[in-house]
Every structure is written in structure tokens, then in C-alpha cells.
Design an enzyme around this catalytic site. Structure first.
Site, PDB file in Angstrom:
ATOM      1  CG  ASP A  35      -1.736   1.245   1.351  1.00  0.00           C
ATOM      2  OD1 ASP A  35      -2.214   1.557   2.470  1.00  0.00           O
ATOM      3  OD2 ASP A  35      -1.894   1.937   0.320  1.00  0.00           O
ATOM      4  CG  ASP A 219      -3.520   4.547  -2.120  1.00  0.00           C
ATOM      5  OD1 ASP A 219      -4.465   4.992  -1.427  1.00  0.00           O
ATOM      6  OD2 ASP A 219      -2.871   3.537  -1.809  1.00  0.00           O
TER       7      ASP A 219
HETATM    8  C1  LIG Z   1     -11.483  -3.035   2.325  1.00  0.00           C
HETATM    9  N1  LIG Z   1     -11.150  -2.327   3.538  1.00  0.00           N
HETATM   10  C2  LIG Z   1      -9.945  -2.836   4.227  1.00  0.00           C
HETATM   11  C3  LIG Z   1      -8.706  -2.592   3.444  1.00  0.00           C
HETATM   12  C4  LIG Z   1      -8.187  -1.306   3.333  1.00  0.00           C
HETATM   13  C5  LIG Z   1      -7.009  -1.112   2.632  1.00  0.00           C
HETATM   14  N2  LIG Z   1      -6.483   0.209   2.533  1.00  0.00           N
HETATM   15  O1  LIG Z   1      -5.301   0.363   2.071  1.00  0.00           O
HETATM   16  O2  LIG Z   1      -7.191   1.174   2.896  1.00  0.00           O
HETATM   17  C6  LIG Z   1      -6.339  -2.152   2.017  1.00  0.00           C
HETATM   18  C7  LIG Z   1      -6.857  -3.429   2.099  1.00  0.00           C
HETATM   19  C8  LIG Z   1      -8.034  -3.643   2.808  1.00  0.00           C
HETATM   20 CL1  LIG Z   1      -8.653  -5.251   2.908  1.00  0.00          CL
END
Ligand SMILES: CNCc1cc([N+](=O)[O-])ccc1Cl
Length: 330
Positions: A35, A219
Site C-alpha cells: 500500500d 495509491d
Molecule cells: C477493504 N477495507 C480494508 C482494506 C483497506 C485497505 N487500505 O489500504 O485502505 C487495504 C486493504 C483492505 Cl482489505
């Protein structure tokens, strides 16, 4: 040194991508979501309440001979989609794509929100934003990239995400085989802690290019492309039966509608997102109403070039001084 790791979509709409990593001694394998929009490396762990674990793999520091508790340190993070997690911190060996950070802060979840529990394939996140965003307190910790950067052949990592197929994250080198033409680099403003850059404008389908500076962030942890309302309404005006649904929180349309492609500019370069990427997913499995991969950023507060945009390009995150971001067609 260099490294290379797979980025697998977790579902048929590429909602997120997971990358295998190993932590500790003997190595424990987890699959994490890289991320670039955050800077915490956190995992489901032996400290996560079992009621909050739904199929995820966990890291157990007590089973790692190289794990050391970072005494008195905690972390807590909330993401743009409202999901959240918090916990304690261990220092351990952390390997991605053959590249090892000896003393990586591995943040262990003691609490995760329901939306993380529901994502059975995501065992945690690897934040590759700027380390200034790290939430560990009282002493913030470095990202994996910052920990290995000085040992890399080149202080870069690249994202080659794909639609409905496995892509790669490379560390320390730019793989010429992964893109066509030239890479166009533009400045990054690291102050907000994100990979923030200016896009030079946009075009809808075969329409004329509209030159306008669009400040946004690259992102990998966000699924969709979020842009100013004016651009988004202009796009969906060209989609038969499209409506901005309060119920579903964005533009929806009949899954059978034909959609224009969407092009964004990076300086004088152009990245075109195929229309198929913007037909994101049925609102509920099997529905004939689909949710758009391009949505308004007005509720988000920042323009986000998420996976829908990133998977149309080969992207270089250059952590040199000054940092820059490079975009190429592929
Ligand atoms: C789908 N909400 C959780 C989640 C948030 C993020 N995020 O980077 O905000 C990434 C994966 C998941 Cl699984």
C-alpha cells in the site's frame, strides 16, 4: 541488491493485490497488500483476537527466534475507507521478493475492523508511503523500502499491476521488459507522506485532451480512481443509464453499457485506461448493475490514482533525492 515479488489480485474485480512475504526464523509466510498510500507494515498475528480472524494467515512472534518486542510501542491507523487496526510492535527479519530487511518493525494487530476481518486473503499491509506517515508511537518506524533502500542497486521500486492477472513489484531496478516507449518522470511532493504528483489533464474516450493540473496520489492500496467531480460527471454523461447512486455511494450503470476509455496525462505523456477497467464490478454478485471504477474524489478529500489507474501503466516510485514518480504505457 534487487528483489521481485508477485502481486496477485484477491478477487475477479482486482479489489486488492496480495504479495507473499516471509517473517522471522524459521520463516513464516503471509500474503500482504502493498500500500503506497500508507506507511505501516502490519500483520494479523497471534495477538489478534481469534474472533477477528477469518481465514487469514498469522505471524506468531513467539515462534520466531529472531523476534524482539519493541517495548512500550503501539500503533493505530485508520484508512480512507474507514477500516482500521491497532496493536503492538516486534522487530524481526522481513523478506519480500528475496530482499531482506534485518530489523524491520512488524506491527502486530491486537484489533482489526470488520472490513479487514472480511478480507480473508489479506493477512496485513506493507505500507510503502513515506516513513513520516508511520503511526508507531512513541518512536515512529521505517518502511520496508526505507530499510532496504541504501542496499538497492537503485533507490526505486516499481509496480506492474494487471487486470485479472498476477503482476509484480520490483525493488532496486527498472525492468525494461515491463513497459513500452519511454518512462515519463514528474516531481513528487513528499510532504503529505504520500506519492503525490501532478497529472497534466485528461481525455474521455476519443475526445479532446483537457489540460488541467490534477494533484493526486499514486495509491496501490486503493482499488479505484477518484478524481474531481467535474471530470467524473463528464465521463458518466457518456454512459447510457449511468446514475450517481446514494444507495451504492457512487456512479452505477447497467453492466451491459458500453463505456469510454479514460486517459490521464503525465506531463506530455498519456496513460489510457481501457474501458473494461472502469466497468469495475456488479454492485452485488450476479447483479446486472455495475459500479464504476472512476468515482468522484469530493467525499475523499484528495484525488487518488488507485489500482484502476495504476494497472494501466508501469509505475516507478523513485525514492532518490528528490523523489520522483515515473509512468509508462505497457
Ligand atoms: C477493504 N477495507 C480494508 C482494506 C483497506 C485497505 N487500505 O489500504 O485502505 C487495504 C486493504 C483492505 Cl482489505
Amino acid at each position: 541488491a534487487t528483489g521481485s515479488a508477485a502481486a496477485e489480485p484477491i478477487d475477479e474485480s482486482d479489489q486488492a493485490y496480495i504479495t507473499p512475504v516471509t517473517i522471522g526464523t524459521p520463516p513464516q509466510t503471509l500474503e500482504l497488500d502493498v500500500d503506497t498510500g500508507s506507511s505501516d507494515l502490519w500483520v494479523f498475528s497471534s495477538h489478534t483476537p481469534p474472533s477477528q480472524i477469518h481465514g487469514q494467515q498469522i505471524y506468531s512472534p513467539n515462534k520466531s527466534s529472531t523476534a524482539k518486542l519493541l517495548e512500550g510501542h503501539t500503533w493505530s491507523i485508520t484508512y480512507g475507507d474507514g477500516s482500521a487496526s491497532r496493536g503492538n510492535v516486534y522487530i524481526d527479519n522481513f523478506t519480500v521478493g528475496g530482499l531482506t530487511a534485518e530489523k524491520q518493525a512488524v506491527q502486530c494487530a491486537q484489533q482489526v475492523s470488520a472490513s479487514f476481518t472480511r478480507e480473508t486473503h489479506v493477512d496485513g499491509l506493507i505500507g510503502l508511503g513515506f516513513s513520516t506517515l508511520n503511526t508507531v508511537s512513541p518512536k515512529s518506524q521505517l518502511t520496508f523500502f526505507d530499510n532496504v533502500k541504501s542496499g538497492l542497486d537503485s533507490p526505486v521500486f516499481t509496480a506492474d499491476l494487471k487486470h485479472g492477472a498476477a503482476g509484480t513489484y520490483d525493488f532496486g531496478f527498472v525492468d525494461k521488459a515491463k513497459y513500452s516507449g519511454e518512462i515519463t518522470y514528474v516531481p513528487v511532493n513528499p510532504d503529505p507522506g504520500y506519492w503525490a504528483f501532478n497529472s497534466s489533464g485528461y481525455a474521455i474516450g476519443s475526445g479532446k485532451f483537457s489540460a488541467s493540473a490534477i494533484t493526486g496520489i499514486a495509491d496501490t492500496g486503493t482499488s479505484l480512481l477518484y478524481l474531481p467531480t467535474a471530470i467524473v460527471t463528464a465521463y458518466y454523461r457518456q454512459v447510457e443509464g449511468a446514475t450517481n447512486s446514494r444507495t451504492y455511494g457512487g456512479y452505477v450503470f447497467p453492466c451491459s453499457s458500453s463505456l469510454p476509455s479514460f486517459t490521464f496525462g503525465v506531463a506530455d505523456a498519456r496513460i489510457t485506461i481501457p474501458s473494461a477497467y472502469i466497468n469495475y464490478a456488479p454492485i452485488t454478485p450476479g447483479s446486472s448493475t455495475c459500479f464504476g471504477g472512476l468515482q468522484s474524489s469530493s467525499g475523499v478529500g484528495i484525488n487518488i490514482f488507485g489500482d484502476v489507474a495504476l494497472k494501466a501503466a508501469f509505475v516507478v516510485f523513485n525514492g532518490g533525492s528528490p523523489p520522483t514518480i515515473g509512468w509508462a504505457q505497457k
